[in-house]
Design a protein around this motif. Structure first.
Motif, PDB file in Angstrom:
ATOM      1  N   GLN A 211       0.839  -1.210   0.000  1.00  0.00           N
ATOM      2  CA  GLN A 211       0.000   0.000   0.000  1.00  0.00           C
ATOM      3  C   GLN A 211       0.874   1.261   0.000  1.00  0.00           C
ATOM      4  O   GLN A 211       2.004   1.239   0.499  1.00  0.00           O
ATOM      5  CB  GLN A 211      -0.854   0.051   1.278  1.00  0.00           C
ATOM      6  N   ARG A 212       0.290   2.350  -0.517  1.00  0.00           N
ATOM      7  CA  ARG A 212       0.990   3.642  -0.444  1.00  0.00           C
ATOM      8  C   ARG A 212       0.788   4.213   0.957  1.00  0.00           C
ATOM      9  O   ARG A 212      -0.357   4.322   1.414  1.00  0.00           O
ATOM     10  CB  ARG A 212       0.436   4.604  -1.507  1.00  0.00           C
ATOM     11  N   VAL A 213       1.891   4.540   1.636  1.00  0.00           N
ATOM     12  CA  VAL A 213       1.790   4.988   3.028  1.00  0.00           C
ATOM     13  C   VAL A 213       2.559   6.291   3.252  1.00  0.00           C
ATOM     14  O   VAL A 213       3.403   6.686   2.445  1.00  0.00           O
ATOM     15  CB  VAL A 213       2.346   3.923   4.018  1.00  0.00           C
ATOM     16  N   ARG A 224       7.296   8.956   2.251  1.00  0.00           N
ATOM     17  CA  ARG A 224       6.073   8.535   1.549  1.00  0.00           C
ATOM     18  C   ARG A 224       6.460   7.517   0.506  1.00  0.00           C
ATOM     19  O   ARG A 224       7.531   7.632  -0.102  1.00  0.00           O
ATOM     20  CB  ARG A 224       5.429   9.720   0.824  1.00  0.00           C
ATOM     21  N   GLY A 225       5.605   6.560   0.267  1.00  0.00           N
ATOM     22  CA  GLY A 225       5.898   5.585  -0.782  1.00  0.00           C
ATOM     23  C   GLY A 225       5.138   4.302  -0.533  1.00  0.00           C
ATOM     24  O   GLY A 225       4.266   4.238   0.332  1.00  0.00           O
ATOM     25  N   ALA A 235      12.467  -3.501  10.586  1.00  0.00           N
ATOM     26  CA  ALA A 235      12.246  -2.196   9.938  1.00  0.00           C
ATOM     27  C   ALA A 235      11.249  -2.355   8.786  1.00  0.00           C
ATOM     28  O   ALA A 235      11.186  -3.413   8.149  1.00  0.00           O
ATOM     29  CB  ALA A 235      13.574  -1.645   9.418  1.00  0.00           C
ATOM     30  N   LEU A 236      10.487  -1.287   8.539  1.00  0.00           N
ATOM     31  CA  LEU A 236       9.559  -1.285   7.403  1.00  0.00           C
ATOM     32  C   LEU A 236      10.275  -0.661   6.209  1.00  0.00           C
ATOM     33  O   LEU A 236      10.912   0.393   6.341  1.00  0.00           O
ATOM     34  CB  LEU A 236       8.310  -0.469   7.772  1.00  0.00           C
ATOM     35  N   ILE A 237      10.182  -1.312   5.059  1.00  0.00           N
ATOM     36  CA  ILE A 237      10.819  -0.758   3.856  1.00  0.00           C
ATOM     37  C   ILE A 237       9.754   0.013   3.078  1.00  0.00           C
ATOM     38  O   ILE A 237       8.792  -0.567   2.571  1.00  0.00           O
ATOM     39  CB  ILE A 237      11.372  -1.872   2.938  1.00  0.00           C
ATOM     40  N   VAL A 238       9.956   1.324   3.014  1.00  0.00           N
ATOM     41  CA  VAL A 238       9.019   2.189   2.282  1.00  0.00           C
ATOM     42  C   VAL A 238       9.782   2.782   1.109  1.00  0.00           C
ATOM     43  O   VAL A 238      10.725   3.555   1.318  1.00  0.00           O
ATOM     44  CB  VAL A 238       8.454   3.301   3.190  1.00  0.00           C
ATOM     45  N   GLY A 239       9.389   2.423  -0.110  1.00  0.00           N
ATOM     46  CA  GLY A 239      10.201   2.816  -1.272  1.00  0.00           C
ATOM     47  C   GLY A 239      11.586   2.249  -1.078  1.00  0.00           C
ATOM     48  O   GLY A 239      11.739   1.048  -0.852  1.00  0.00           O
ATOM     49  N   ASP A 240      12.614   3.145  -1.086  1.00  0.00           N
ATOM     50  CA  ASP A 240      13.993   2.679  -0.878  1.00  0.00           C
ATOM     51  C   ASP A 240      14.458   2.921   0.551  1.00  0.00           C
ATOM     52  O   ASP A 240      15.632   2.748   0.868  1.00  0.00           O
ATOM     53  CB  ASP A 240      14.941   3.421  -1.836  1.00  0.00           C
TER      54      ASP A 240
END
Ligand code: BTN
Length: 251
Positions: A211-213, A224-225, A235-240
Protein backbone atom coordinates in the motif's frame (compact mmCIF):
# COMPACT_ATOMS: atom_id res chain seq x y z
CA UNK A 1 -13.74 -12.64 33.85
CA UNK A 2 -11.78 -15.34 35.69
CA UNK A 3 -8.46 -13.50 35.74
CA UNK A 4 -8.78 -12.96 39.50
CA UNK A 5 -8.38 -16.74 39.88
CA UNK A 6 -4.67 -15.93 39.68
CA UNK A 7 -5.07 -14.66 43.21
CA UNK A 8 -5.58 -18.28 44.32
CA UNK A 9 -2.10 -19.72 45.10
CA UNK A 10 -2.94 -23.25 43.91
CA UNK A 11 -4.24 -21.98 40.55
CA UNK A 12 -1.28 -19.69 40.13
CA UNK A 13 1.31 -22.35 40.87
CA UNK A 14 -0.40 -24.88 38.58
CA UNK A 15 -0.23 -22.35 35.76
CA UNK A 16 3.32 -21.38 36.62
CA UNK A 17 4.34 -25.00 36.28
CA UNK A 18 2.46 -25.38 33.02
CA UNK A 19 3.85 -22.18 31.49
CA UNK A 20 7.35 -22.42 32.93
CA UNK A 21 7.33 -18.88 34.26
CA UNK A 22 6.39 -17.11 37.47
CA UNK A 23 3.13 -15.15 37.49
CA UNK A 24 2.63 -12.00 39.50
CA UNK A 25 -0.99 -10.87 39.67
CA UNK A 26 -2.24 -7.45 40.82
CA UNK A 27 -5.82 -6.28 41.12
CA UNK A 28 -4.51 -2.76 40.49
CA UNK A 29 -1.06 -1.53 39.57
CA UNK A 30 0.47 1.56 37.97
CA UNK A 31 1.86 -0.38 34.99
CA UNK A 32 2.72 -4.05 34.47
CA UNK A 33 5.50 -2.84 32.16
CA UNK A 34 7.17 -0.79 34.88
CA UNK A 35 6.82 -3.64 37.38
CA UNK A 36 8.28 -6.26 35.01
CA UNK A 37 11.17 -3.92 34.17
CA UNK A 38 11.80 -3.40 37.87
CA UNK A 39 11.84 -7.19 38.43
CA UNK A 40 14.08 -7.62 35.39
CA UNK A 41 16.47 -5.02 36.80
CA UNK A 42 16.82 -7.03 39.99
CA UNK A 43 17.76 -10.18 38.09
CA UNK A 44 14.45 -12.10 38.02
CA UNK A 45 14.04 -14.92 35.53
CA UNK A 46 11.12 -15.55 33.16
CA UNK A 47 7.87 -14.20 34.55
CA UNK A 48 4.67 -12.45 33.62
CA UNK A 49 3.09 -9.58 35.51
CA UNK A 50 -0.69 -9.32 35.09
CA UNK A 51 -3.10 -6.66 36.31
CA UNK A 52 -6.85 -6.25 36.27
CA UNK A 53 -6.38 -2.51 36.22
CA UNK A 54 -3.50 -0.12 35.50
CA UNK A 55 -3.50 3.41 36.86
CA UNK A 56 -0.63 4.58 34.63
CA UNK A 57 -0.61 2.17 31.67
CA UNK A 58 1.93 3.02 28.99
CA UNK A 59 1.40 2.97 25.25
CA UNK A 60 3.84 3.70 22.44
CA UNK A 61 5.10 7.21 21.62
CA UNK A 62 4.70 8.27 25.26
CA UNK A 63 0.95 7.80 25.14
CA UNK A 64 -1.19 6.26 27.88
CA UNK A 65 -2.88 2.89 27.59
CA UNK A 66 -6.30 3.13 29.18
CA UNK A 67 -8.62 0.27 30.05
CA UNK A 68 -11.40 0.20 32.64
CA UNK A 69 -10.78 -2.28 35.47
CA UNK A 70 -11.59 -5.86 34.48
CA UNK A 71 -12.09 -5.14 30.77
CA UNK A 72 -8.74 -5.81 29.18
CA UNK A 73 -5.84 -8.21 29.29
CA UNK A 74 -2.92 -6.18 30.62
CA UNK A 75 0.31 -8.11 30.97
CA UNK A 76 4.09 -7.84 30.64
CA UNK A 77 6.38 -10.81 30.06
CA UNK A 78 10.03 -10.76 31.10
CA UNK A 79 12.31 -12.75 28.78
CA UNK A 80 15.87 -13.54 29.86
CA UNK A 81 17.94 -13.70 27.73
CA UNK A 82 16.33 -11.26 25.32
CA UNK A 83 14.94 -13.30 22.39
CA UNK A 84 15.45 -10.49 19.84
CA UNK A 85 15.82 -6.74 19.52
CA UNK A 86 12.66 -4.92 20.68
CA UNK A 87 11.80 -3.64 17.17
CA UNK A 88 11.75 -7.18 15.84
CA UNK A 89 10.14 -8.78 18.86
CA UNK A 90 7.06 -6.51 18.72
CA UNK A 91 6.42 -7.87 15.21
CA UNK A 92 6.84 -11.45 16.40
CA UNK A 93 4.55 -10.66 19.34
CA UNK A 94 1.90 -9.50 16.84
CA UNK A 95 2.04 -12.93 15.22
CA UNK A 96 1.78 -14.57 18.66
CA UNK A 97 -1.29 -12.45 19.43
CA UNK A 98 -2.95 -13.29 16.13
CA UNK A 99 -2.29 -17.01 16.64
CA UNK A 100 -3.61 -16.90 20.21
CA UNK A 101 -6.77 -15.18 18.97
CA UNK A 102 -7.18 -17.73 16.17
CA UNK A 103 -7.04 -20.46 18.82
CA UNK A 104 -9.90 -18.80 20.69
CA UNK A 105 -12.11 -18.46 17.63
CA UNK A 106 -11.20 -14.87 16.70
CA UNK A 107 -9.86 -15.62 13.26
CA UNK A 108 -8.16 -13.42 10.71
CA UNK A 109 -6.53 -10.80 12.95
CA UNK A 110 -4.34 -8.47 10.91
CA UNK A 111 -1.14 -6.69 11.84
CA UNK A 112 -0.31 -3.03 11.34
CA UNK A 113 3.37 -2.14 11.55
CA UNK A 114 4.85 -1.95 14.03
CA UNK A 115 2.77 -3.05 16.99
CA UNK A 116 -0.98 -3.02 16.35
CA UNK A 117 -3.33 -5.98 16.08
CA UNK A 118 -6.55 -5.30 14.21
CA UNK A 119 -9.80 -7.20 14.06
CA UNK A 120 -12.39 -5.96 11.61
CA UNK A 121 -10.07 -3.06 10.61
CA UNK A 122 -9.89 -1.57 14.11
CA UNK A 123 -7.18 -1.86 16.73
CA UNK A 124 -7.88 -4.47 19.36
CA UNK A 125 -4.41 -4.86 20.89
CA UNK A 126 -0.95 -3.33 20.99
CA UNK A 127 2.51 -4.32 22.16
CA UNK A 128 5.42 -2.45 23.67
CA UNK A 129 8.97 -3.79 24.14
CA UNK A 130 11.88 -2.61 26.29
CA UNK A 131 15.32 -4.18 26.40
CA UNK A 132 18.17 -4.03 28.90
CA UNK A 133 21.73 -5.17 28.38
CA UNK A 134 23.83 -6.78 31.10
CA UNK A 135 26.63 -8.46 29.19
CA UNK A 136 24.91 -11.85 29.56
CA UNK A 137 22.26 -11.72 26.87
CA UNK A 138 20.24 -9.03 28.61
CA UNK A 139 16.52 -9.14 29.09
CA UNK A 140 13.45 -7.93 27.27
CA UNK A 141 10.08 -6.89 28.66
CA UNK A 142 7.16 -7.24 26.30
CA UNK A 143 3.91 -5.59 27.35
CA UNK A 144 0.61 -6.36 25.69
CA UNK A 145 -2.77 -4.72 26.12
CA UNK A 146 -5.79 -6.46 24.59
CA UNK A 147 -9.23 -4.86 24.61
CA UNK A 148 -11.42 -7.78 25.63
CA UNK A 149 -14.75 -6.79 27.16
CA UNK A 150 -14.95 -3.02 26.47
CA UNK A 151 -18.16 -1.47 25.15
CA UNK A 152 -18.03 1.43 22.69
CA UNK A 153 -18.54 4.00 25.47
CA UNK A 154 -15.52 2.62 27.36
CA UNK A 155 -13.22 4.16 24.73
CA UNK A 156 -12.36 7.87 24.72
CA UNK A 157 -14.41 9.67 22.04
CA UNK A 158 -11.36 10.27 19.84
CA UNK A 159 -10.58 6.52 19.81
CA UNK A 160 -14.07 5.19 19.11
CA UNK A 161 -13.62 5.13 15.33
CA UNK A 162 -10.25 3.33 15.46
CA UNK A 163 -10.36 1.08 18.52
CA UNK A 164 -12.42 -1.99 19.20
CA UNK A 165 -12.65 -4.87 21.64
CA UNK A 166 -13.11 -8.58 21.15
CA UNK A 167 -16.62 -8.18 22.60
CA UNK A 168 -17.46 -5.48 20.05
CA UNK A 169 -16.38 -7.81 17.26
CA UNK A 170 -18.81 -10.42 18.58
CA UNK A 171 -16.45 -12.60 20.63
CA UNK A 172 -16.66 -13.56 24.27
CA UNK A 173 -13.12 -14.40 25.31
CA UNK A 174 -11.93 -15.41 28.75
CA UNK A 175 -8.93 -13.31 29.74
CA UNK A 176 -7.21 -16.11 31.61
CA UNK A 177 -7.51 -18.43 28.60
CA UNK A 178 -6.08 -15.64 26.43
CA UNK A 179 -3.19 -15.12 28.84
CA UNK A 180 -2.30 -18.82 28.72
CA UNK A 181 -2.47 -19.07 24.91
CA UNK A 182 -0.59 -15.83 24.45
CA UNK A 183 2.19 -16.97 26.78
CA UNK A 184 2.58 -20.21 24.83
CA UNK A 185 2.60 -18.40 21.48
CA UNK A 186 5.12 -15.82 22.72
CA UNK A 187 7.45 -18.62 23.85
CA UNK A 188 7.07 -20.15 20.39
CA UNK A 189 7.96 -17.02 18.41
CA UNK A 190 10.86 -16.37 20.82
CA UNK A 191 12.58 -19.51 19.45
CA UNK A 192 15.16 -18.45 16.84
CA UNK A 193 14.22 -21.44 14.66
CA UNK A 194 10.62 -20.16 14.44
CA UNK A 195 11.50 -16.65 13.33
CA UNK A 196 11.43 -17.10 9.56
CA UNK A 197 8.00 -18.74 9.62
CA UNK A 198 6.64 -16.13 12.01
CA UNK A 199 7.88 -13.24 9.84
CA UNK A 200 6.29 -14.82 6.76
CA UNK A 201 3.04 -15.05 8.70
CA UNK A 202 3.47 -11.41 9.71
CA UNK A 203 3.71 -10.51 6.00
CA UNK A 204 0.56 -12.49 5.18
CA UNK A 205 -1.36 -10.73 7.94
CA UNK A 206 0.06 -7.25 7.22
CA UNK A 207 -2.36 -4.40 6.55
CA UNK A 208 0.17 -2.05 4.96
CA UNK A 209 2.38 -4.09 2.62
CA UNK A 210 1.85 -3.18 -1.01
CA UNK A 211 0.00 0.00 0.00
CA UNK A 212 0.99 3.64 -0.44
CA UNK A 213 1.79 4.99 3.03
CA UNK A 214 2.97 8.07 4.84
CA UNK A 215 5.45 7.76 7.70
CA UNK A 216 5.18 10.30 10.49
CA UNK A 217 7.91 11.08 12.96
CA UNK A 218 7.29 13.65 15.72
CA UNK A 219 4.09 14.57 13.90
CA UNK A 220 5.92 15.38 10.61
CA UNK A 221 6.03 13.45 7.35
CA UNK A 222 9.30 11.51 7.28
CA UNK A 223 8.68 9.40 4.17
CA UNK A 224 6.07 8.54 1.55
CA UNK A 225 5.90 5.59 -0.78
CA UNK A 226 4.86 1.98 -1.16
CA UNK A 227 5.38 -0.16 1.95
CA UNK A 228 7.28 -2.95 0.22
CA UNK A 229 8.39 -5.34 2.95
CA UNK A 230 9.83 -5.72 6.41
CA UNK A 231 13.54 -6.27 6.98
CA UNK A 232 14.95 -9.04 9.17
CA UNK A 233 15.40 -6.54 11.99
CA UNK A 234 11.76 -5.46 11.87
CA UNK A 235 12.25 -2.20 9.94
CA UNK A 236 9.56 -1.28 7.40
CA UNK A 237 10.82 -0.76 3.86
CA UNK A 238 9.02 2.19 2.28
CA UNK A 239 10.20 2.82 -1.27
CA UNK A 240 13.99 2.68 -0.88
CA UNK A 241 13.98 3.73 2.76
CA UNK A 242 14.25 1.62 5.88
CA UNK A 243 11.93 2.92 8.57
CA UNK A 244 13.09 1.82 12.01
CA UNK A 245 10.50 3.75 14.02
CA UNK A 246 7.55 6.02 13.50
CA UNK A 247 3.84 5.97 12.82
CA UNK A 248 2.53 4.91 9.47
CA UNK A 249 -0.79 5.62 7.86
CA UNK A 250 -2.37 4.74 4.56
CA UNK A 251 -2.39 7.54 2.03
C1 BTN B 1 0.42 0.47 22.08
O1 BTN B 1 0.49 1.70 22.26
O2 BTN B 1 -0.20 -0.01 21.14
C2 BTN B 1 1.10 -0.46 23.06
C3 BTN B 1 0.24 -0.66 24.26
C4 BTN B 1 0.83 -1.58 25.30
C5 BTN B 1 -0.05 -1.59 26.53
C6 BTN B 1 0.36 -2.64 27.51
S1 BTN B 1 -0.87 -2.92 28.74
C7 BTN B 1 0.24 -3.94 29.60
C8 BTN B 1 1.61 -3.27 29.54
N1 BTN B 1 1.73 -2.30 30.61
C9 BTN B 1 1.78 -1.05 30.17
O3 BTN B 1 1.89 -0.04 30.89
N2 BTN B 1 1.73 -1.03 28.82
C10 BTN B 1 1.65 -2.39 28.28
Amino acid sequence: MRLALLRVPAVRSALELELGRAIEYHASLASTQDRARELGGSGSGPLVVVADEQTAGRGTHGRSWLAPAGQGLLASWLFRPAPAEPALFVLLAGVAMARALDGLGVTGARLKWPNDVEVGRNKVAGALAHATTDGEGGSLVLGIGVNVHQRREDFAPDLRERATSLALTGHTVDRLALLVRLTRELERVAEPSERGLALDEWRRRATLLGQRVEVLRDGRTAARGIARDIADDGALIVGDERIAAGEVRLQ
